[in-house]
Design a protein around this motif. Structure first.
Motif, mmCIF file in Angstrom:
data_model
loop_
_atom_site.group_PDB
_atom_site.id
_atom_site.type_symbol
_atom_site.label_atom_id
_atom_site.label_comp_id
_atom_site.label_asym_id
_atom_site.label_seq_id
_atom_site.Cartn_x
_atom_site.Cartn_y
_atom_site.Cartn_z
ATOM 1 N N PHE A 146 -36.566 48.979 -52.451
ATOM 2 C CA PHE A 146 -35.721 50.145 -52.204
ATOM 3 C C PHE A 146 -36.498 51.294 -51.583
ATOM 4 O O PHE A 146 -35.924 52.346 -51.289
ATOM 5 C CB PHE A 146 -35.100 50.640 -53.513
ATOM 6 N N GLY A 147 -37.796 51.143 -51.422
ATOM 7 C CA GLY A 147 -38.638 52.236 -50.956
ATOM 8 C C GLY A 147 -39.792 52.425 -51.922
ATOM 9 O O GLY A 147 -39.962 51.681 -52.893
ATOM 10 N N CYS A 148 -40.586 53.435 -51.664
ATOM 11 C CA CYS A 148 -41.773 53.684 -52.478
ATOM 12 C C CYS A 148 -41.421 54.587 -53.652
ATOM 13 O O CYS A 148 -40.871 55.682 -53.472
ATOM 14 C CB CYS A 148 -42.859 54.327 -51.618
ATOM 15 N N LEU A 149 -41.757 54.127 -54.869
ATOM 16 C CA LEU A 149 -41.547 54.921 -56.072
ATOM 17 C C LEU A 149 -42.780 55.773 -56.352
ATOM 18 O O LEU A 149 -43.913 55.289 -56.290
ATOM 19 C CB LEU A 149 -41.315 54.034 -57.293
ATOM 20 N N TYR A 163 -46.527 66.369 -57.200
ATOM 21 C CA TYR A 163 -45.393 65.771 -56.498
ATOM 22 C C TYR A 163 -45.597 65.787 -54.988
ATOM 23 O O TYR A 163 -45.206 64.854 -54.286
ATOM 24 C CB TYR A 163 -44.100 66.474 -56.922
ATOM 25 N N GLN A 164 -46.250 66.814 -54.504
ATOM 26 C CA GLN A 164 -46.591 66.838 -53.086
ATOM 27 C C GLN A 164 -47.578 65.714 -52.764
ATOM 28 O O GLN A 164 -47.496 65.079 -51.706
ATOM 29 C CB GLN A 164 -47.161 68.204 -52.726
ATOM 30 N N ALA A 165 -48.489 65.456 -53.705
ATOM 31 C CA ALA A 165 -49.435 64.359 -53.515
ATOM 32 C C ALA A 165 -48.732 63.005 -53.555
ATOM 33 O O ALA A 165 -49.083 62.088 -52.795
ATOM 34 C CB ALA A 165 -50.532 64.425 -54.576
ATOM 35 N N LEU A 166 -47.738 62.849 -54.436
ATOM 36 C CA LEU A 166 -46.969 61.604 -54.466
ATOM 37 C C LEU A 166 -46.258 61.385 -53.133
ATOM 38 O O LEU A 166 -46.227 60.265 -52.604
ATOM 39 C CB LEU A 166 -45.958 61.632 -55.610
ATOM 40 N N ARG A 167 -45.682 62.443 -52.578
ATOM 41 C CA ARG A 167 -45.033 62.310 -51.274
ATOM 42 C C ARG A 167 -46.062 61.979 -50.202
ATOM 43 O O ARG A 167 -45.793 61.151 -49.313
ATOM 44 C CB ARG A 167 -44.273 63.611 -50.932
ATOM 45 N N ASP A 172 -40.690 57.806 -51.703
ATOM 46 C CA ASP A 172 -39.322 58.074 -51.255
ATOM 47 C C ASP A 172 -38.436 58.486 -52.424
ATOM 48 O O ASP A 172 -37.480 59.241 -52.268
ATOM 49 C CB ASP A 172 -38.707 56.825 -50.616
ATOM 50 N N ILE A 173 -38.739 57.926 -53.613
ATOM 51 C CA ILE A 173 -37.983 58.165 -54.836
ATOM 52 C C ILE A 173 -38.982 58.547 -55.919
ATOM 53 O O ILE A 173 -39.997 57.864 -56.107
ATOM 54 C CB ILE A 173 -37.219 56.901 -55.279
#
Length: 272
Positions: A146-149, A163-167, A172-173
């Motif tokens: 479904f995309g990258c968790l 959260y910016q680092a996760l992006r 994506d989710i």
């Protein structure tokens, strides 16, 4: 398009009771065609230090994790278990998110980075997760059909750079399982979640504990799913239940193309 769902629970220290409630909720989500489900933090064990120590398991081993794997397989969905007590090699416990695919395989995990050591003006008063958990030391993202968790847990949501680092790692989710207190939840829960969705331009799926627990603990609930524009597209109130929404991952891609926030940041080197 993919349908994602959240489970809102009033968990106790009894894993068997919590497991039955979780199974019933996953059954409801499966009937709606949900393919990605998120539980709250401490979904199977929500108590004190001795409860976590009693029911902790090694990562990928143990009867409770086996039951979770079987549920994911039975209901043909990816299951993100918000947080579960994992015993590490050093004898310490981690509060760990577990990700099972629809075949029941453990595909990823994340140890909570930010531990909730605070004082809150409620009946419980003082919270100190570091008394029984050790903090994680890495971010966790996971590729899925479904995309990258991007994985996070509860108190993490107050730390925007994470959260910016996760992006920056391709999320994506973003999942936010939680046991927010009633006091802090009423004040900050929705505001923080919507901010994380807006600034990362990701879908945010947040599942919370709700109601009354042992030792005077009260949790906020109000689980929700938020789109990359920051709009709440599905939500619950203060009682146990489930909700779901269809996620269009092209929405995030379109928003990021038109407003490339990540590439505009002057702090790029610090987000990797």
């Amino acid at each position: 398009m993919m349908k994602a769902g959240v489970v809102q629970m009033t968990s106790s220290a009894d894993p068997s009771h919590n497991m039955k409630a979780l199974q019933a909720s996953l059954h409801r989500l499966s009937e709606q065609g949900v393919k990605l489900a998120l539980t709250p933090e401490n979904a199977l064990v929500f108590g004190g230090k001795q409860d976590y120590q009693r029911h902790a398991e090694r990562l990928g081993h143990g009867p409770l994790q086996q039951q979770l794997a079987e549920l994911a397989h039975h209901y043909d969905l990816w299951l993100v278990v918000g947080a579960f007590p994992i015993q590490n090699d050093n004898g310490m416990l981690s509060s760990t998110s577990l990700v099972f695919d629809n075949a029941g395989h453990l595909r990823g995990s994340y140890d909570k980075l930010h531990l909730f050591d605070v004082e809150v003006a409620d009946a419980h008063g003082r919270y100190c997760e570091s008394d029984y958990f050790e903090a994680g030391d890495r971010l966790a993202t996971l590729d899925t059909p479904f995309g990258c968790l991007g994985l996070s847990i509860c108190y993490d949501v107050r730390f925007a750079p994470m959260y910016q680092a996760l992006r920056a790692q391709g999320a994506d989710i973003i999942t936010v399982p939680a046991a927010f207190t009633r006091v802090t939840g009423q004040a900050h829960w929705e505001t923080l979640l919507r901010a994380r969705a807006i600034e990362t331009q990701c879908w945010v799926i947040a599942a919370g504990q709700c109601g009354e627990h042992s030792k005077g603990r009260q949790t906020w609930g109000h689980s929700m799913i938020i789109d990359p524009w920051g709009q709440v597209v599905a939500s619950l109130g203060s009682e146990p239940g489930v909700t779901w929404a269809e996620l269009d991952l092209s929405m995030g891609e379109s928003i990021r193309h038109k407003m490339p926030v990540l590439s505009h940041t002057r702090l790029q080197s610090q987000l990797k």
